[in-house]
Write an enzyme that holds these catalytic residues in place. Sequence first.
Site, PDB file in Angstrom:
ATOM      1  N   VAL A  37       0.837  -1.199   0.000  1.00 18.53           N
ATOM      2  CA  VAL A  37       0.000   0.000   0.000  1.00 18.53           C
ATOM      3  C   VAL A  37       0.875   1.254   0.000  1.00 18.53           C
ATOM      4  CG1 VAL A  37      -1.809   1.264   1.215  1.00 18.53           C
ATOM      5  CG2 VAL A  37      -1.795  -1.235   1.242  1.00 18.53           C
ATOM      6  N   ASP A  38       0.731   2.097  -1.038  1.00 14.65           N
ATOM      7  CA  ASP A  38       1.427   3.388  -1.102  1.00 14.65           C
ATOM      8  C   ASP A  38       2.940   3.224  -0.995  1.00 14.65           C
ATOM      9  OD1 ASP A  38      -1.210   4.319  -1.021  1.00 14.65           O
ATOM     10  OD2 ASP A  38      -1.116   4.848   1.091  1.00 14.65           O
ATOM     11  N   PHE A  39       3.521   2.290  -1.731  1.00  9.65           N
ATOM     12  CA  PHE A  39       4.911   1.946  -1.458  1.00  9.65           C
ATOM     13  C   PHE A  39       5.945   2.767  -2.219  1.00  9.65           C
ATOM     14  CE2 PHE A  39       3.546  -1.153  -4.640  1.00  9.65           C
ATOM     15  CZ  PHE A  39       4.637  -1.352  -5.479  1.00  9.65           C
ATOM     16  N   THR A  65      -1.767   0.135  -3.801  1.00 13.05           N
ATOM     17  CA  THR A  65      -1.580   1.365  -4.551  1.00 13.05           C
ATOM     18  C   THR A  65      -0.076   1.573  -4.683  1.00 13.05           C
ATOM     19  OG1 THR A  65      -1.919   2.513  -2.442  1.00 13.05           O
ATOM     20  CG2 THR A  65      -3.724   2.571  -4.024  1.00 13.05           C
ATOM     21  N   ARG A 106      -2.766   6.862  -5.850  1.00 13.06           N
ATOM     22  CA  ARG A 106      -3.876   7.627  -5.287  1.00 13.06           C
ATOM     23  C   ARG A 106      -3.318   8.923  -4.704  1.00 13.06           C
ATOM     24  NH1 ARG A 106      -5.835   4.783   0.385  1.00 13.06           N
ATOM     25  NH2 ARG A 106      -3.761   4.360   1.263  1.00 13.06           N
TER      26      ARG A 106
END
Length: 200
Positions: A37-39, A65, A106
């Site tokens: 996630v959001d890496f 994401t 995102r």
Amino acid sequence: MPICPPSTSAALKATRTTLYTHSLRQFYRECDIYGTVDFIFGNAVVVFQNSNVYPRLPILGQFNTITTQGRIDINQNTGTSIQNCTITTAPDLAANNGTIQTYLGRPWKTYSRTVYMQSFLDSLINPAGWAAWSGTFALDTLYYAEYNNRGLGSSTANRITWPGYHVINATYAVNFTVSNFISGNSWLPTTGVPYIGGLM
């Protein structure tokens, strides 16, 4: 977690996991980047080139994401450019039979800016391409763009229709190249890291 040194630009050729592109100008080439996630996140002006991005299997109930860019002011020159990279599943996600949703990014902050260009996007990418952060936050102020990508996940036919999302042509895409976006010709040659300054 790698962080750009506060007083220098970064040029790395390495294997990394969960990447914080904190600030200043940064360039990554031939990296293997894994995460969930959001890496890939932060507010540098950064180009990833000829790298492999591997979304992994997240914890139960989460989706992936890849990017969350953090531009907070429309006048900032920051953003994330992903050029000639390969986005495909890590082995643990591949074994999950496609039940996890994976998005290109995102909006973490109001003026989030990310461009994918000339990259291979495998079938793991959700057809919508991009995910919202919370409700309608930043959907009309972000700048997300795609240019001349390939692979089963590259079709823009069913992408989100936010005001800030664009399918761009070469005239716009050249602004997100190493030479133009991070002024790479002025500092990368001294690092010895190979790069392509323009479009492929």
